[in-house]
Design an enzyme around this catalytic site. Sequence first.
Site, PDB file in Angstrom:
ATOM      1  N   LYS A  60      18.954   7.358  -0.276  1.00  0.00           N
ATOM      2  CA  LYS A  60      18.579   7.607  -1.651  1.00  0.00           C
ATOM      3  C   LYS A  60      17.343   8.483  -1.737  1.00  0.00           C
ATOM      4  O   LYS A  60      17.047   9.075  -2.757  1.00  0.00           O
ATOM      5  CB  LYS A  60      18.282   6.270  -2.374  1.00  0.00           C
ATOM      6  CG  LYS A  60      19.446   5.314  -2.412  1.00  0.00           C
ATOM      7  CD  LYS A  60      18.950   3.973  -2.996  1.00  0.00           C
ATOM      8  CE  LYS A  60      20.024   2.934  -2.829  1.00  0.00           C
ATOM      9  NZ  LYS A  60      19.520   1.586  -3.187  1.00  0.00           N
ATOM     10  N   GLY A  61      16.558   8.527  -0.660  1.00  0.00           N
ATOM     11  CA  GLY A  61      15.219   9.105  -0.702  1.00  0.00           C
ATOM     12  C   GLY A  61      15.128  10.532  -1.203  1.00  0.00           C
ATOM     13  O   GLY A  61      14.124  10.921  -1.789  1.00  0.00           O
ATOM     14  N   ASP A 117      14.480  13.624   2.632  1.00  0.00           N
ATOM     15  CA  ASP A 117      13.152  13.303   2.124  1.00  0.00           C
ATOM     16  C   ASP A 117      12.100  13.466   3.217  1.00  0.00           C
ATOM     17  O   ASP A 117      11.075  14.113   3.012  1.00  0.00           O
ATOM     18  CB  ASP A 117      13.104  11.883   1.533  1.00  0.00           C
ATOM     19  CG  ASP A 117      13.662  10.807   2.475  1.00  0.00           C
ATOM     20  OD1 ASP A 117      14.153  11.145   3.578  1.00  0.00           O
ATOM     21  OD2 ASP A 117      13.592   9.626   2.112  1.00  0.00           O
ATOM     22  N   ASP A 120      10.970  11.740  10.410  1.00  0.00           N
ATOM     23  CA  ASP A 120       9.971  10.959  11.141  1.00  0.00           C
ATOM     24  C   ASP A 120      10.255  11.156  12.630  1.00  0.00           C
ATOM     25  O   ASP A 120       9.781  12.111  13.240  1.00  0.00           O
ATOM     26  CB  ASP A 120      10.078   9.505  10.691  1.00  0.00           C
ATOM     27  CG  ASP A 120       8.978   8.625  11.260  1.00  0.00           C
ATOM     28  OD1 ASP A 120       8.111   9.149  11.964  1.00  0.00           O
ATOM     29  OD2 ASP A 120       8.982   7.408  11.000  1.00  0.00           O
ATOM     30  N   LYS A 148       6.677  14.395   9.476  1.00  0.00           N
ATOM     31  CA  LYS A 148       5.484  13.753  10.044  1.00  0.00           C
ATOM     32  C   LYS A 148       5.119  14.446  11.340  1.00  0.00           C
ATOM     33  O   LYS A 148       5.979  14.667  12.192  1.00  0.00           O
ATOM     34  CB  LYS A 148       5.749  12.264  10.279  1.00  0.00           C
ATOM     35  CG  LYS A 148       5.826  11.479   8.988  1.00  0.00           C
ATOM     36  CD  LYS A 148       5.759   9.996   9.228  1.00  0.00           C
ATOM     37  CE  LYS A 148       5.922   9.248   7.923  1.00  0.00           C
ATOM     38  NZ  LYS A 148       5.975   7.792   8.116  1.00  0.00           N
ATOM     39  N   PHE A 169       2.603   5.728   6.508  1.00  0.00           N
ATOM     40  CA  PHE A 169       3.789   5.417   5.715  1.00  0.00           C
ATOM     41  C   PHE A 169       3.516   5.813   4.271  1.00  0.00           C
ATOM     42  O   PHE A 169       2.519   5.408   3.685  1.00  0.00           O
ATOM     43  CB  PHE A 169       4.144   3.930   5.804  1.00  0.00           C
ATOM     44  CG  PHE A 169       5.539   3.650   5.334  1.00  0.00           C
ATOM     45  CD1 PHE A 169       6.619   3.855   6.178  1.00  0.00           C
ATOM     46  CD2 PHE A 169       5.782   3.229   4.032  1.00  0.00           C
ATOM     47  CE1 PHE A 169       7.918   3.645   5.734  1.00  0.00           C
ATOM     48  CE2 PHE A 169       7.075   3.015   3.585  1.00  0.00           C
ATOM     49  CZ  PHE A 169       8.141   3.221   4.434  1.00  0.00           C
ATOM     50  N   ASP A 176      10.715   5.185  -0.801  1.00  0.00           N
ATOM     51  CA  ASP A 176      10.515   3.800  -1.221  1.00  0.00           C
ATOM     52  C   ASP A 176       9.974   2.914  -0.118  1.00  0.00           C
ATOM     53  O   ASP A 176       9.925   3.299   1.052  1.00  0.00           O
ATOM     54  CB  ASP A 176      11.864   3.203  -1.632  1.00  0.00           C
ATOM     55  CG  ASP A 176      12.741   2.915  -0.397  1.00  0.00           C
ATOM     56  OD1 ASP A 176      12.855   3.804   0.462  1.00  0.00           O
ATOM     57  OD2 ASP A 176      13.272   1.795  -0.287  1.00  0.00           O
ATOM     58  N   ARG A 182       9.967   4.593  -5.877  1.00  0.00           N
ATOM     59  CA  ARG A 182      10.673   5.884  -5.874  1.00  0.00           C
ATOM     60  C   ARG A 182      10.290   6.741  -7.077  1.00  0.00           C
ATOM     61  O   ARG A 182      10.405   7.953  -7.037  1.00  0.00           O
ATOM     62  CB  ARG A 182      12.194   5.667  -5.884  1.00  0.00           C
ATOM     63  CG  ARG A 182      12.754   5.030  -4.624  1.00  0.00           C
ATOM     64  CD  ARG A 182      14.276   5.141  -4.623  1.00  0.00           C
ATOM     65  NE  ARG A 182      14.923   4.228  -3.690  1.00  0.00           N
ATOM     66  CZ  ARG A 182      15.111   4.460  -2.391  1.00  0.00           C
ATOM     67  NH1 ARG A 182      14.673   5.578  -1.867  1.00  0.00           N
ATOM     68  NH2 ARG A 182      15.713   3.577  -1.616  1.00  0.00           N
TER      69      ARG A 182
HETATM   70  P1  IMP Z   1      13.879   9.107  11.446  1.00  0.00           P
HETATM   71  O1  IMP Z   1      15.248   8.915  11.995  1.00  0.00           O
HETATM   72  O2  IMP Z   1      12.833   8.363  12.229  1.00  0.00           O
HETATM   73  O3  IMP Z   1      13.516  10.555  11.257  1.00  0.00           O
HETATM   74  O4  IMP Z   1      13.917   8.347  10.068  1.00  0.00           O
HETATM   75  C1  IMP Z   1      13.702   8.942   8.881  1.00  0.00           C
HETATM   76  C2  IMP Z   1      14.010   7.953   7.775  1.00  0.00           C
HETATM   77  O5  IMP Z   1      13.110   6.826   7.830  1.00  0.00           O
HETATM   78  C3  IMP Z   1      13.770   8.617   6.446  1.00  0.00           C
HETATM   79  O6  IMP Z   1      14.956   9.212   5.953  1.00  0.00           O
HETATM   80  C4  IMP Z   1      13.259   7.487   5.590  1.00  0.00           C
HETATM   81  O7  IMP Z   1      14.342   6.791   5.010  1.00  0.00           O
HETATM   82  C5  IMP Z   1      12.558   6.560   6.544  1.00  0.00           C
HETATM   83  N1  IMP Z   1      11.085   6.831   6.577  1.00  0.00           N
HETATM   84  C6  IMP Z   1      10.374   7.323   7.619  1.00  0.00           C
HETATM   85  N2  IMP Z   1       9.068   7.443   7.315  1.00  0.00           N
HETATM   86  C7  IMP Z   1       8.959   7.032   6.017  1.00  0.00           C
HETATM   87  C8  IMP Z   1       7.833   6.941   5.107  1.00  0.00           C
HETATM   88  O8  IMP Z   1       6.665   7.254   5.409  1.00  0.00           O
HETATM   89  N3  IMP Z   1       8.114   6.479   3.861  1.00  0.00           N
HETATM   90  C9  IMP Z   1       9.376   6.122   3.464  1.00  0.00           C
HETATM   91  N4  IMP Z   1      10.448   6.206   4.279  1.00  0.00           N
HETATM   92  C10 IMP Z   1      10.245   6.642   5.549  1.00  0.00           C
HETATM   93 MG    MG Z   2      16.045   8.952   4.166  1.00  0.00          MG
END
Ligand code: IMP
Ligand code: MG
Length: 196
Positions: A60-61, A117, A120, A148, A169, A176, A182
């Site tokens: 949803k982000g 969104d 990470d 990030k 975070f 969210d 959100r």
């Molecule tokens: P990745 O697979 O580690 O890149 O995960 C990314 C997902 O983790 C994003 O699509 C978000 O849903 C969630 N996420 C990672 N960091 C944050 C944050 O700082 N705030 C909110 N959601 C986050």
């Molecule tokens: Mg996401």
Amino acid sequence: MTEGEDRTAGRQDPTWIAKDPLLGAVVVSAGQIAARVSELGEQITKDFWGRPPLLVGVLKGAFVFLADLARAIELPLEMDFMAVASYGTATKTSGVVRIVKDLDLDLTGRHVIVIEDIVDSGLTLSYLRKSLLARGPESLAICTLLQKTGQQRADFDVEYVGFEIAPDFVVGYGLDVAERYRNLPDLRVYLAGEPE
Ligand code: IMP
Ligand code: MG
């Protein structure tokens, strides 16, 4: 609404953001977001001139970002959405991702831009990218509002990045924690840290 009637009276506190002890500093302001979204829209308009893109929003982000970005792209375009769930905790992805809601549209021969969104670890996008590439798009690019710094473990290019941020975070503008925040107009640090 009739004159003098206040729809929000007694139901909503307009200072709820300022009063929330878990919300910290503004990481990216609404004004900075708007300026950057318009730059990204201009860039994408140039890059996709003559080959209308299909925007794929990752729910949803990314829904707030996609809504603004789509209107900053001056091209005919289409959009579709998908939702993924990753095994692991709420925020630490294991890299194994399950598609919870799939696309309605066929990607064959399309110029696809995945709208995310935040990147990470990059594991979610890495999986998503491979899965979408297998569907035969003409091209596939990635556009993320946030990335990030120093967190990426997957090796793929992200063509469009809104902002590089520190690995705190953050919540707001679509992002969210347990479905809350959100609707914040800006991005803020969530002081309780990463939810488990
Ligand atoms: P990745 O697979 O580690 O890149 O995960 C990314 C997902 O983790 C994003 O699509 C978000 O849903 C969630 N996420 C990672 N960091 C944050 C944050 O700082 N705030 C909110 N959601 C986050
Ligand atoms: Mg996401």
